[in-house]
Design an enzyme around this catalytic site. Structure first.
Site, PDB file in Angstrom:
ATOM      1  N   TYR A  51       0.960  -1.012   0.262  1.00 17.57           N
ATOM      2  CA  TYR A  51      -0.196  -0.150  -0.096  1.00 17.57           C
ATOM      3  C   TYR A  51       1.024   1.411   0.213  1.00 17.57           C
ATOM      4  CZ  TYR A  51      -3.424  -3.164   1.170  1.00 17.57           C
ATOM      5  OH  TYR A  51      -4.306  -3.809   1.457  1.00 17.57           O
ATOM      6  N   HIS A 108       0.429 -11.403   1.061  1.00 13.28           N
ATOM      7  CA  HIS A 108      -0.327 -10.454   0.251  1.00 13.28           C
ATOM      8  C   HIS A 108      -1.240 -11.501  -0.998  1.00 13.28           C
ATOM      9  CE1 HIS A 108      -1.502  -6.366  -0.317  1.00 13.28           C
ATOM     10  NE2 HIS A 108      -2.565  -7.064  -0.820  1.00 13.28           N
ATOM     11  N   SER A 138      -2.906 -14.554   2.710  1.00 19.31           N
ATOM     12  CA  SER A 138      -4.381 -13.391   2.048  1.00 19.31           C
ATOM     13  C   SER A 138      -5.006 -14.347   0.960  1.00 19.31           C
ATOM     14  CB  SER A 138      -4.269 -12.028   2.328  1.00 19.31           C
ATOM     15  OG  SER A 138      -4.700 -11.019   0.718  1.00 19.31           O
ATOM     16  N   GLN A 160      -7.052 -13.845   4.540  1.00 22.25           N
ATOM     17  CA  GLN A 160      -7.857 -12.948   4.156  1.00 22.25           C
ATOM     18  C   GLN A 160      -8.142 -12.799   2.834  1.00 22.25           C
ATOM     19  OE1 GLN A 160      -6.219  -8.333   3.751  1.00 22.25           O
ATOM     20  NE2 GLN A 160      -6.527  -8.754   5.941  1.00 22.25           N
ATOM     21  N   LEU A 192     -18.598  -4.322   1.579  1.00 23.65           N
ATOM     22  CA  LEU A 192     -19.458  -2.941   1.010  1.00 23.65           C
ATOM     23  C   LEU A 192     -19.479  -3.903  -0.092  1.00 23.65           C
ATOM     24  CD1 LEU A 192     -18.830  -0.421   3.773  1.00 23.65           C
ATOM     25  CD2 LEU A 192     -20.514  -2.361   4.050  1.00 23.65           C
ATOM     26  N   ARG A 197     -19.329  -1.329  -5.100  1.00 23.69           N
ATOM     27  CA  ARG A 197     -19.439  -1.460  -6.024  1.00 23.69           C
ATOM     28  C   ARG A 197     -20.246  -1.794  -7.354  1.00 23.69           C
ATOM     29  NH1 ARG A 197     -15.174  -2.423  -2.368  1.00 23.69           N
ATOM     30  NH2 ARG A 197     -13.652  -1.159  -2.453  1.00 23.69           N
ATOM     31  N   THR A 225     -12.198  -3.126   7.005  1.00 23.80           N
ATOM     32  CA  THR A 225     -12.923  -2.499   5.954  1.00 23.80           C
ATOM     33  C   THR A 225     -11.872  -0.586   5.821  1.00 23.80           C
ATOM     34  OG1 THR A 225     -15.413  -1.168   5.709  1.00 23.80           O
ATOM     35  CG2 THR A 225     -13.875  -1.350   7.551  1.00 23.80           C
ATOM     36  N   THR A 226     -12.982  -0.099   5.511  1.00 22.50           N
ATOM     37  CA  THR A 226     -11.772   1.793   5.368  1.00 22.50           C
ATOM     38  C   THR A 226     -13.149   2.249   5.307  1.00 22.50           C
ATOM     39  OG1 THR A 226     -10.408   0.603   3.946  1.00 22.50           O
ATOM     40  CG2 THR A 226     -10.287   3.061   3.801  1.00 22.50           C
ATOM     41  N   LYS A 229     -14.638   8.408   7.004  1.00 22.32           N
ATOM     42  CA  LYS A 229     -15.987   9.564   8.078  1.00 22.32           C
ATOM     43  C   LYS A 229     -16.367   8.742   9.258  1.00 22.32           C
ATOM     44  CE  LYS A 229     -17.060  10.769   3.595  1.00 22.32           C
ATOM     45  NZ  LYS A 229     -16.382  10.052   2.680  1.00 22.32           N
ATOM     46  N   ARG A 232     -19.542   7.101   9.373  1.00 26.79           N
ATOM     47  CA  ARG A 232     -19.601   5.437   9.024  1.00 26.79           C
ATOM     48  C   ARG A 232     -18.699   4.638   9.922  1.00 26.79           C
ATOM     49  NH1 ARG A 232     -18.418   6.383   3.020  1.00 26.79           N
ATOM     50  NH2 ARG A 232     -20.699   7.180   2.223  1.00 26.79           N
TER      51      ARG A 232
HETATM   52  P1  NDP Z   1     -15.359  -2.166   1.733  1.00 24.19           P
HETATM   53  O1  NDP Z   1     -16.024  -2.772   0.898  1.00 24.19           O
HETATM   54  O2  NDP Z   1     -15.209  -2.700   3.155  1.00 24.19           O
HETATM   55  O3  NDP Z   1     -15.691  -1.030   1.382  1.00 24.19           O
HETATM   56  C1  NDP Z   1     -14.978   0.415   2.431  1.00 24.19           C
HETATM   57  C2  NDP Z   1     -14.957   2.103   1.007  1.00 24.19           C
HETATM   58  O4  NDP Z   1     -16.126   1.696   1.260  1.00 24.19           O
HETATM   59  C3  NDP Z   1     -14.656   2.669   1.948  1.00 24.19           C
HETATM   60  O5  NDP Z   1     -13.518   3.782   0.392  1.00 24.19           O
HETATM   61  C4  NDP Z   1     -15.828   3.359   2.143  1.00 24.19           C
HETATM   62  O6  NDP Z   1     -15.332   5.246   2.310  1.00 24.19           O
HETATM   63  C5  NDP Z   1     -16.543   3.558   1.745  1.00 24.19           C
HETATM   64  N1  NDP Z   1     -18.378   3.883   1.518  1.00 24.19           N
HETATM   65  C6  NDP Z   1     -18.856   2.911   2.518  1.00 24.19           C
HETATM   66  N2  NDP Z   1     -20.133   3.199   2.713  1.00 24.19           N
HETATM   67  C7  NDP Z   1     -20.204   3.910   1.330  1.00 24.19           C
HETATM   68  C8  NDP Z   1     -21.781   4.362   0.628  1.00 24.19           C
HETATM   69  N3  NDP Z   1     -22.562   4.243   1.724  1.00 24.19           N
HETATM   70  N4  NDP Z   1     -21.512   5.028  -0.225  1.00 24.19           N
HETATM   71  C9  NDP Z   1     -19.839   4.978  -1.398  1.00 24.19           C
HETATM   72  N5  NDP Z   1     -18.527   4.106  -0.837  1.00 24.19           N
HETATM   73  C10 NDP Z   1     -19.441   4.338   0.742  1.00 24.19           C
HETATM   74  O7  NDP Z   1     -13.397  -2.331   2.113  1.00 24.19           O
HETATM   75  P2  NDP Z   1     -12.325  -2.260   1.034  1.00 24.19           P
HETATM   76  O8  NDP Z   1     -12.823  -2.676  -0.089  1.00 24.19           O
HETATM   77  O9  NDP Z   1     -11.999  -0.743   1.256  1.00 24.19           O
HETATM   78  O10 NDP Z   1     -11.050  -2.819   1.860  1.00 24.19           O
HETATM   79  C11 NDP Z   1     -10.974  -2.868   3.243  1.00 24.19           C
HETATM   80  C12 NDP Z   1      -9.584  -2.689   3.042  1.00 24.19           C
HETATM   81  O11 NDP Z   1      -9.010  -4.312   2.539  1.00 24.19           O
HETATM   82  C13 NDP Z   1      -8.351  -2.350   2.797  1.00 24.19           C
HETATM   83  O12 NDP Z   1      -8.066  -1.020   3.469  1.00 24.19           O
HETATM   84  C14 NDP Z   1      -7.157  -3.351   3.039  1.00 24.19           C
HETATM   85  O13 NDP Z   1      -7.241  -2.885   4.248  1.00 24.19           O
HETATM   86  C15 NDP Z   1      -7.906  -4.493   3.326  1.00 24.19           C
HETATM   87  N6  NDP Z   1      -7.551  -5.237   1.486  1.00 24.19           N
HETATM   88  C16 NDP Z   1      -6.725  -6.674   1.390  1.00 24.19           C
HETATM   89  C17 NDP Z   1      -6.873  -7.162  -0.094  1.00 24.19           C
HETATM   90  C18 NDP Z   1      -6.381  -7.951  -0.106  1.00 24.19           C
HETATM   91  O14 NDP Z   1      -5.969  -8.640  -1.710  1.00 24.19           O
HETATM   92  N7  NDP Z   1      -5.566  -8.184   1.346  1.00 24.19           N
HETATM   93  C19 NDP Z   1      -7.732  -6.630  -1.013  1.00 24.19           C
HETATM   94  C20 NDP Z   1      -8.509  -5.404  -0.657  1.00 24.19           C
HETATM   95  C21 NDP Z   1      -8.538  -4.017   0.702  1.00 24.19           C
HETATM   96  P3  NDP Z   1     -15.649   6.096   2.956  1.00 24.19           P
HETATM   97  O15 NDP Z   1     -14.270   6.791   3.113  1.00 24.19           O
HETATM   98  O16 NDP Z   1     -16.180   7.307   2.447  1.00 24.19           O
HETATM   99  O17 NDP Z   1     -16.505   5.723   4.365  1.00 24.19           O
END
Ligand code: NDP
Length: 272
Positions: A51, A108, A138, A160, A192, A197, A225-226, A229, A232
């Site tokens: 990252y 990873h 992962s 993961q 999510l 998505r 998650t990420t 906000k 959230r």
């Molecule tokens: P999620 O699917 O949980 O999505 C979180 C994202 O959704 C955030 O950017 C958030 O933005 C946004 N969001 C939440 N609610 C809404 C809404 N109602 N409308 C629009 N956007 C919204 O998790 P991620 O896909 O982000 O992944 C989480 C973590 O997982 C990553 O940060 C990473 O650490 C890990 N990961 C690991 C991988 C691997 O290969 N091992 C691959 C991908 C991710 P906001 O800031 O606006 O709340």
């Protein structure tokens, strides 16, 4: 607010909601987001070498000022790292994070060039040295797990994976295999995705994020998650107070997800 934990196969306890520093924060300074998350009550932080923001993850941890023992910090081995470089890469991560150890160190992505077994041995070595309290993987399929388990001295604690209803049919056999072969716990990312998505977003008066996270938790995985906000993050941490979904509700989500397979991450790894 204290977040419930899941016990891993090595006896350690993992808070079930994590804020990650990938996807939306990939390659970006995440110090403010991490400080905010910790101040909201998040204790589990999910980083990765790939990252490119471990130093700012460390800065966010430092700025929040929580005792190290209250935090659960994860990083992941950069894809393509050779077995001989596993330790130096982790030491580099620890220097960036400003920590003496990580709670969990994950491979990873699986390397499929015949070296995954020796990479796992190098992971076992950093675990034995105490640089990583737990080790895991992962994006590993059943075949990837089979490539390391027969000669593993330490069974991975975590795999993961992308977990949400649209990939559950494909993912369930991996979750089941891990559970039955050494008690590997799955951690979920992209949970999510059906909301944010998938082409058509649904907005409902209940909080859809809590329903998706509840579904993941009731499948026995924990949530990564990420969010940037505060509202959230607090909504997510409240998930442990939301009543369990009924078996019928879980089945309805399983059925809806099974109608169309949609993976949003790692298509090249899983081939679907
Ligand atoms: P999620 O699917 O949980 O999505 C979180 C994202 O959704 C955030 O950017 C958030 O933005 C946004 N969001 C939440 N609610 C809404 C809404 N109602 N409308 C629009 N956007 C919204 O998790 P991620 O896909 O982000 O992944 C989480 C973590 O997982 C990553 O940060 C990473 O650490 C890990 N990961 C690991 C991988 C691997 O290969 N091992 C691959 C991908 C991710 P906001 O800031 O606006 O709340």
């Amino acid at each position: 607010m204290s977040v419930p934990t899941i016990k891993l196969n090595d006896g350690s306890e993992v808070p079930v909601i994590a804020i990650g520093t990938g996807t939306a924060l990939f390659g970006r300074d995440c110090a403010n987001a991490i400080q905010l998350a910790i101040e909201c009550g998040v204790t589990h932080l999910d980083g990765a070498q790939a990252y490119g923001n471990e130093a700012s993850l460390g800065a966010g941890i430092k700025a929040a000022g929580k005792p190290r023992s209250d935090l659960y910090v994860v990083t992941k081995l950069k894809p393509g790292t050779k077995a001989a470089d596993v330790k130096s890469s982790l030491v580099d991560s620890l220097n960036k994070l400003g920590l003496d150890f990580v709670d969990l160190f994950l491979i990873h992505t699986p390397s499929r060039d015949g070296t995954v077994q020796e990479i796992w041995q190098a992971m076992e070595a950093v675990h034995a040295e105490g640089l990583a309290k737990s080790i895991g993987v992962s994006n590993f399929t059943v075949d990837d797990l089979k490539a390391i388990l027969p000669r593993a001295k330490v069974i991975p604690s975590v795999n993961q994976l992308e977990i949400h209803p649209y990939v559950w049919k494909a993912v369930e056999p991996i979750v089941k295999y891990g559970r039955e072969n050494g008690g590997i716990t799955c951690s979920s990312f992209g949970g999510l995705s059906p909301l944010i998505r998938a082409p058509r977003r649904t907005r409902r008066p209940v909080t859809p994020a809590q329903v998706l996270f509840k579904w993941i938790l009731q499948k026995g995985a924990f949530v990564v998650t990420t969010s940037s906000k505060e509202a959230r993050i607090k909504e997510y941490l409240e998930v442990s107070h939301v009543p369990d979904l009924t078996a019928e509700e879980i089945q309805a989500i399983d059925n809806a997800g099974a109608k169309q397979h949609k993976r949003f991450f790692g298509k090249q790894i899983f081939g679907d």
